[in-house]
Write an enzyme that holds these catalytic residues in place. Structure first.
Site, PDB file in Angstrom:
ATOM      1  N   HIS A  17      55.529   3.519  37.779  1.00 28.22           N
ATOM      2  CA  HIS A  17      55.034   4.519  38.895  1.00 28.22           C
ATOM      3  C   HIS A  17      53.723   3.757  39.442  1.00 28.22           C
ATOM      4  CE1 HIS A  17      57.771   7.585  37.361  1.00 28.22           C
ATOM      5  NE2 HIS A  17      57.360   7.324  36.067  1.00 28.22           N
ATOM      6  N   HIS A  67      47.906  13.479  32.890  1.00 26.29           N
ATOM      7  CA  HIS A  67      49.235  12.987  32.519  1.00 26.29           C
ATOM      8  C   HIS A  67      49.462  11.475  33.541  1.00 26.29           C
ATOM      9  CE1 HIS A  67      53.705  12.457  31.857  1.00 26.29           C
ATOM     10  NE2 HIS A  67      53.865  12.536  33.139  1.00 26.29           N
ATOM     11  N   ASP A  77      54.529  15.316  29.499  1.00 25.00           N
ATOM     12  CA  ASP A  77      55.946  15.231  29.463  1.00 25.00           C
ATOM     13  C   ASP A  77      56.294  15.455  27.901  1.00 25.00           C
ATOM     14  OD1 ASP A  77      56.403  14.996  32.116  1.00 25.00           O
ATOM     15  OD2 ASP A  77      57.077  12.560  31.824  1.00 25.00           O
ATOM     16  N   HIS A 131      52.938   9.132  31.607  1.00 26.90           N
ATOM     17  CA  HIS A 131      53.701   9.013  32.715  1.00 26.90           C
ATOM     18  C   HIS A 131      54.485   7.733  32.738  1.00 26.90           C
ATOM     19  CE1 HIS A 131      55.041  10.475  36.600  1.00 26.90           C
ATOM     20  NE2 HIS A 131      54.554   9.625  37.326  1.00 26.90           N
ATOM     21  N   ASP A 132      53.690   6.546  32.744  1.00 31.97           N
ATOM     22  CA  ASP A 132      54.374   5.423  32.683  1.00 31.97           C
ATOM     23  C   ASP A 132      54.834   5.092  31.190  1.00 31.97           C
ATOM     24  OD1 ASP A 132      55.019   4.023  35.232  1.00 31.97           O
ATOM     25  OD2 ASP A 132      52.925   3.804  35.349  1.00 31.97           O
TER      26      ASP A 132
END
Length: 344
Positions: A233, A224, A92, A259-260
């Site tokens: 998530h 990721h 991200d 991700h989180d």
């Protein structure tokens, strides 16, 4: 300033040279090449004792907002103290929808102009996150970006051989069913991925093979999406069922993800792998913690920050830092010929 300019020029030259040598086609199309082999990079330590140190940051690209610039500042401070060798991004890289193309100003505004500290003028190894797949994926994979900033290197799945440690970067976004079955209002760039089943099969086969062949003292896998996470998530079931068994069968030491949007360390009694989340590069404070066994959560911090890792042939030490540079959590493990010990 002259030394910094020389360093940047050298980074641009050698990174561009490497990418030319390993890529006769675009990196995205090479990912689906007929030989399906993971690309391998060499990163020799510059330290006399052969030790490594690096920083990990994820979920960051917001043009300096949401404390991205503050995180970058502290990364620079810690990076100098540890004399880091490189930086890992867990994906991200550019919000909200990746890059529009190789000329997207977000590359400079979210990367080059943010991570300006002298200690961060080292190689950056980047994986793609789900938000990156909402833009022009090929743009992040193109060598032309390395020409714009010599630190930048992004591939789908690849290996970095750093002698005492090997890093296996895995493209995890295509594993998640929901991006295909329920994309909501988002449009994902799956060029180079389809047919999906073949793409995933090749990744799993190649990661398994590379891990089996590795003689590195330390094996570290980077993706990721989290395998184990108490964040918003939660666990990624597709990775739990497909990737985790391969990692456990091949003596992987650390799995690092983003991700989180948090900092997190999970250690479970039924797996020797330490699960480390560094996804606090910018927007955080979601206020969501999924139900999880408290004894397995060694750290859960719902704010911005990053992680450092120091490696010698016999020891790994990790630390998590908040946006002010405060140490939130430390953990380490050591290896000799006969045993492994851990400490908090």
């Amino acid at each position: 300033m002259e030394n910094k300019s020389t360093m940047n020029a050298s980074l641009r030259f050698f990174s561009a040279l490497f990418l030319v040598l390993v890529s006769c086609c675009s990196l995205s199309s090479c990912a689906a090449d007929a030989d399906h082999e993971l690309r391998r990079l060499q990163h020799a330590s510059a330290k006399a004792d052969g030790s490594l140190s690096f920083l990990v940051v994820g979920d960051w690209g917001r043009r300096g907002t949401y404390n991205q610039s503050r995180v970058a500042l502290q990364m620079g401070v810690v990076g100098e103290k540890l004399d880091i060798d490189f930086v890992i991004s867990t994906g991200d890289n550019f919000y909200d929808d990746g890059l529009t193309g190789i000329d997207d100003p977000a590359f400079e505004e979210s990367f080059s102009k943010i991570y300006t500290a002298p200690s961060l003028q080292k190689q950056w190894y980047n994986v793609l996150g789900n938000h990156d797949y909402r833009g022009n994926v090929e743009a992040q994979l193109r060598p032309v970006l390395t020409g714009l900033d010599g630190r930048w290197l992004c591939m789908r799945s690849f290996i970095v051989d750093a002698e005492i440690a090997e890093f296996f970067f895995v493209d995890t976004t295509p594993f998640a069913d929901k991006y295909f079955t329920d994309p909501e209002d988002h449009v994902y760039d799956w060029s180079g991925i389809l047919p999906r089943n073949e793409y995933l099969s090749n990744i799993l086969k190649d990661v398994d093979s590379a891990l089996k062949e590795s003689n590195a003292k330390w094996k570290i896998v980077v993706g990721h999406h989290g395998i184990r996470s108490a964040g918003q998530h939660g666990d990624t079931p597709e990775l739990v069922s497909q990737l985790l068994p391969i990692l456990e069968a091949n003596d992987v030491d650390l799995y690092i993800n983003g991700h989180d949007h948090c900092l997190q360390h999970i250690s479970t009694p039924n797996s020797p792998i330490q699960f480390l989340t560094s996804g606090g590069g910018s927007k955080a404070w979601r206020g969501v913690v999924m139900p999880y066994d408290p004894s397995e959560i060694k750290l859960y911090y719902d704010g911005q920050g990053f992680m450092s890792v120091q490696i010698t042939p016999s020891q790994v030490d990790i630390a998590f830092y908040d946006v002010f540079g405060n140490v939130l959590h430390k953990w380490g493990t050591s290896k000799d010929l006969y045993s492994t010990t851990m400490y908090m």
